[in-house]
Design a protein around this motif. Structure first.
Motif, PDB file in Angstrom:
ATOM      1  N   SER A 143       0.846  -1.206   0.000  1.00 44.05           N
ATOM      2  CA  SER A 143       0.000   0.000   0.000  1.00 44.05           C
ATOM      3  C   SER A 143       0.875   1.247   0.000  1.00 44.05           C
ATOM      4  O   SER A 143       2.080   1.178   0.234  1.00 44.05           O
ATOM      5  CB  SER A 143      -0.911   0.006   1.230  1.00 44.05           C
ATOM      6  N   GLY A 144       0.237   2.395  -0.301  1.00 39.23           N
ATOM      7  CA  GLY A 144       0.952   3.668  -0.269  1.00 39.23           C
ATOM      8  C   GLY A 144       2.113   3.729  -1.246  1.00 39.23           C
ATOM      9  O   GLY A 144       2.044   3.225  -2.371  1.00 39.23           O
ATOM     10  N   ALA A 145       3.206   4.335  -0.761  1.00 36.36           N
ATOM     11  CA  ALA A 145       4.391   4.518  -1.601  1.00 36.36           C
ATOM     12  C   ALA A 145       5.013   3.181  -1.985  1.00 36.36           C
ATOM     13  O   ALA A 145       5.558   3.043  -3.100  1.00 36.36           O
ATOM     14  CB  ALA A 145       5.418   5.378  -0.871  1.00 36.36           C
ATOM     15  N   ASP A 146       4.920   2.192  -1.087  1.00 37.41           N
ATOM     16  CA  ASP A 146       5.472   0.874  -1.390  1.00 37.41           C
ATOM     17  C   ASP A 146       4.745   0.234  -2.583  1.00 37.41           C
ATOM     18  O   ASP A 146       5.375  -0.386  -3.440  1.00 37.41           O
ATOM     19  CB  ASP A 146       5.358  -0.055  -0.168  1.00 37.41           C
ATOM     20  N   PHE A 147       3.417   0.421  -2.610  1.00 34.88           N
ATOM     21  CA  PHE A 147       2.664  -0.124  -3.729  1.00 34.88           C
ATOM     22  C   PHE A 147       3.056   0.587  -5.023  1.00 34.88           C
ATOM     23  O   PHE A 147       3.256  -0.071  -6.062  1.00 34.88           O
ATOM     24  CB  PHE A 147       1.158   0.027  -3.517  1.00 34.88           C
ATOM     25  N   ASP A 148       3.136   1.902  -4.964  1.00 34.18           N
ATOM     26  CA  ASP A 148       3.460   2.673  -6.168  1.00 34.18           C
ATOM     27  C   ASP A 148       4.787   2.222  -6.781  1.00 34.18           C
ATOM     28  O   ASP A 148       4.890   2.029  -8.002  1.00 34.18           O
ATOM     29  CB  ASP A 148       3.531   4.168  -5.848  1.00 34.18           C
ATOM     30  N   LYS A 149       5.790   2.037  -5.932  1.00 35.42           N
ATOM     31  CA  LYS A 149       7.110   1.625  -6.425  1.00 35.42           C
ATOM     32  C   LYS A 149       7.064   0.204  -6.989  1.00 35.42           C
ATOM     33  O   LYS A 149       7.636  -0.069  -8.058  1.00 35.42           O
ATOM     34  CB  LYS A 149       8.136   1.702  -5.291  1.00 35.42           C
ATOM     35  N   ALA A 150       6.381  -0.680  -6.262  1.00 37.84           N
ATOM     36  CA  ALA A 150       6.296  -2.070  -6.718  1.00 37.84           C
ATOM     37  C   ALA A 150       5.495  -2.180  -8.016  1.00 37.84           C
ATOM     38  O   ALA A 150       5.851  -2.948  -8.921  1.00 37.84           O
ATOM     39  CB  ALA A 150       5.659  -2.933  -5.626  1.00 37.84           C
ATOM     40  N   TYR A 151       4.428  -1.404  -8.124  1.00 37.31           N
ATOM     41  CA  TYR A 151       3.600  -1.414  -9.323  1.00 37.31           C
ATOM     42  C   TYR A 151       4.386  -0.877 -10.525  1.00 37.31           C
ATOM     43  O   TYR A 151       4.372  -1.477 -11.613  1.00 37.31           O
ATOM     44  CB  TYR A 151       2.350  -0.567  -9.095  1.00 37.31           C
ATOM     45  N   ALA A 152       5.080   0.242 -10.315  1.00 32.06           N
ATOM     46  CA  ALA A 152       5.875   0.826 -11.405  1.00 32.06           C
ATOM     47  C   ALA A 152       6.967  -0.146 -11.857  1.00 32.06           C
ATOM     48  O   ALA A 152       7.198  -0.310 -13.060  1.00 32.06           O
ATOM     49  CB  ALA A 152       6.497   2.148 -10.948  1.00 32.06           C
ATOM     50  N   ALA A 153       7.613  -0.802 -10.897  1.00 34.79           N
ATOM     51  CA  ALA A 153       8.671  -1.766 -11.237  1.00 34.79           C
ATOM     52  C   ALA A 153       8.093  -2.942 -12.025  1.00 34.79           C
ATOM     53  O   ALA A 153       8.698  -3.414 -12.993  1.00 34.79           O
ATOM     54  CB  ALA A 153       9.354  -2.274  -9.971  1.00 34.79           C
ATOM     55  N   ALA A 154       6.897  -3.394 -11.614  1.00 36.45           N
ATOM     56  CA  ALA A 154       6.247  -4.504 -12.320  1.00 36.45           C
ATOM     57  C   ALA A 154       5.868  -4.096 -13.736  1.00 36.45           C
ATOM     58  O   ALA A 154       5.970  -4.902 -14.683  1.00 36.45           O
ATOM     59  CB  ALA A 154       5.005  -4.952 -11.549  1.00 36.45           C
ATOM     60  N   MET A 155       5.451  -2.851 -13.912  1.00 37.86           N
ATOM     61  CA  MET A 155       5.081  -2.366 -15.241  1.00 37.86           C
ATOM     62  C   MET A 155       6.303  -2.253 -16.165  1.00 37.86           C
ATOM     63  O   MET A 155       6.233  -2.595 -17.345  1.00 37.86           O
ATOM     64  CB  MET A 155       4.403  -0.993 -15.129  1.00 37.86           C
ATOM     65  N   VAL A 156       7.402  -1.783 -15.608  1.00 38.25           N
ATOM     66  CA  VAL A 156       8.630  -1.670 -16.411  1.00 38.25           C
ATOM     67  C   VAL A 156       9.083  -3.057 -16.846  1.00 38.25           C
ATOM     68  O   VAL A 156       9.352  -3.300 -18.039  1.00 38.25           O
ATOM     69  CB  VAL A 156       9.749  -0.963 -15.609  1.00 38.25           C
ATOM     70  N   GLU A 157       9.144  -3.979 -15.896  1.00 39.53           N
ATOM     71  CA  GLU A 157       9.589  -5.335 -16.210  1.00 39.53           C
ATOM     72  C   GLU A 157       8.650  -6.007 -17.222  1.00 39.53           C
ATOM     73  O   GLU A 157       9.102  -6.626 -18.193  1.00 39.53           O
ATOM     74  CB  GLU A 157       9.642  -6.173 -14.934  1.00 39.53           C
ATOM     75  N   GLY A 158       7.346  -5.862 -16.984  1.00 43.88           N
ATOM     76  CA  GLY A 158       6.368  -6.479 -17.874  1.00 43.88           C
ATOM     77  C   GLY A 158       6.437  -5.937 -19.295  1.00 43.88           C
ATOM     78  O   GLY A 158       6.347  -6.690 -20.269  1.00 43.88           O
ATOM     79  N   HIS A 159       6.618  -4.623 -19.414  1.00 43.54           N
ATOM     80  CA  HIS A 159       6.658  -4.013 -20.744  1.00 43.54           C
ATOM     81  C   HIS A 159       7.964  -4.318 -21.484  1.00 43.54           C
ATOM     82  O   HIS A 159       7.964  -4.409 -22.714  1.00 43.54           O
ATOM     83  CB  HIS A 159       6.425  -2.502 -20.649  1.00 43.54           C
ATOM     84  N   GLU A 160       9.035  -4.479 -20.752  1.00 40.68           N
ATOM     85  CA  GLU A 160      10.291  -4.882 -21.397  1.00 40.68           C
ATOM     86  C   GLU A 160      10.147  -6.270 -22.011  1.00 40.68           C
ATOM     87  O   GLU A 160      10.577  -6.517 -23.151  1.00 40.68           O
ATOM     88  CB  GLU A 160      11.435  -4.866 -20.379  1.00 40.68           C
ATOM     89  N   LYS A 161       9.535  -7.181 -21.260  1.00 42.37           N
ATOM     90  CA  LYS A 161       9.337  -8.545 -21.770  1.00 42.37           C
ATOM     91  C   LYS A 161       8.351  -8.555 -22.941  1.00 42.37           C
ATOM     92  O   LYS A 161       8.554  -9.251 -23.939  1.00 42.37           O
ATOM     93  CB  LYS A 161       8.831  -9.455 -20.647  1.00 42.37           C
ATOM     94  N   THR A 162       7.271  -7.782 -22.804  1.00 41.47           N
ATOM     95  CA  THR A 162       6.263  -7.745 -23.869  1.00 41.47           C
ATOM     96  C   THR A 162       6.825  -7.130 -25.140  1.00 41.47           C
ATOM     97  O   THR A 162       6.551  -7.606 -26.248  1.00 41.47           O
ATOM     98  CB  THR A 162       5.020  -6.955 -23.413  1.00 41.47           C
ATOM     99  N   LEU A 163       7.621  -6.086 -24.984  1.00 36.50           N
ATOM    100  CA  LEU A 163       8.219  -5.444 -26.156  1.00 36.50           C
ATOM    101  C   LEU A 163       9.149  -6.421 -26.887  1.00 36.50           C
ATOM    102  O   LEU A 163       9.119  -6.516 -28.116  1.00 36.50           O
ATOM    103  CB  LEU A 163       8.992  -4.193 -25.740  1.00 36.50           C
ATOM    104  N   ALA A 164       9.957  -7.143 -26.121  1.00 39.03           N
ATOM    105  CA  ALA A 164      10.865  -8.129 -26.728  1.00 39.03           C
ATOM    106  C   ALA A 164      10.069  -9.204 -27.460  1.00 39.03           C
ATOM    107  O   ALA A 164      10.442  -9.632 -28.564  1.00 39.03           O
ATOM    108  CB  ALA A 164      11.739  -8.764 -25.653  1.00 39.03           C
TER     109      ALA A 164
END
Length: 204
Positions: A143-164
């Motif tokens: 929750s809070g800032a921890d969620f925001d950071k974890a969500y953003a990190a998951a989005m970056v990782e997910g989009h890198e894999k999807t783009l590849a």
């Protein structure tokens, strides 16, 4: 005196005979040396030939239509689920805007992929795989800032894999429709990746 003269003649003939014989043997020796050199060269050439590299085989791309469609379907579902959760949890305006855009864009792409797969009698996964489900549960626990950071990190990782995946699909697939889907989706995913990377850099 006659005997002496004849002996001298005989000795001279013998000397010439020995000299000629020696010359013949010398010539044959040279010839054998040359032949040996040729044999050595041939042997060397044959040895070199046995060390030639094996015939190069076509590279295995490791990607076919079924693999691509399954990975794209699961990745697309995960992006939508993660972003729906973000809309509930985050208070960051940029992350909310990003999540809304993701639900719309990936929802549309997911439907397009499903239409292509149905026409080809391909059965796509109906639920998240173990890896993406575990990531979703992890995000739910924050929750809070921890969620925001974890969500953003998951989005970056997910989009890198999807783009590849999309780049590979656009060049390696044989099916024209799936190849076209990958080519069309690649720039959209690239745009998402650039946005979320920028937002991630602003999070504290």
């Amino acid at each position: 005196m006659v005997m002496k003269y004849q002996n001298k003649k005989l000795m001279k003939k013998l000397f010439y005979a020995i000299a000629i014989t020696g010359a013949v043997f010398s010539f044959q020796g040279c010839g054998n040396s040359a032949n040996n050199a040729d044999d050595d060269a041939d042997s060397s050439t044959m040895t070199t030939d046995t060390t030639m590299a094996p015939e190069t085989l076509p590279a295995d791309t490791g990607l076919n239509e079924t693999t691509f469609a399954n990975k794209a379907a699961v990745g697309g579902m995960a992006e939508v689920e993660f972003c729906k959760l973000a809309l509930e949890k985050t208070r960051n305006a940029k992350l909310k805007d990003f999540a809304n855009m993701m639900v719309k864009d990936h929802g549309k792409a997911n439907e397009e992929l499903k239409t292509i797969a149905t026409a080809k009698n391909m059965k796509l996964p109906a639920a998240l795989d173990q890896e993406h489900q575990a990531k979703l549960e992890e995000l739910k626990s924050k929750s809070g800032a921890d969620f925001d950071k974890a969500y953003a990190a998951a989005m970056v990782e997910g989009h890198e894999k999807t783009l590849a995946l999309m780049v590979d699909g656009s060049t390696k697939l044989q099916d024209a429709e799936l190849k076209g889907f990958a080519a069309k989706t690649s720039p959209v995913v690239q745009h998402h990746l650039e946005l979320i990377t920028s937002i991630q850099a602003e999070l504290k």
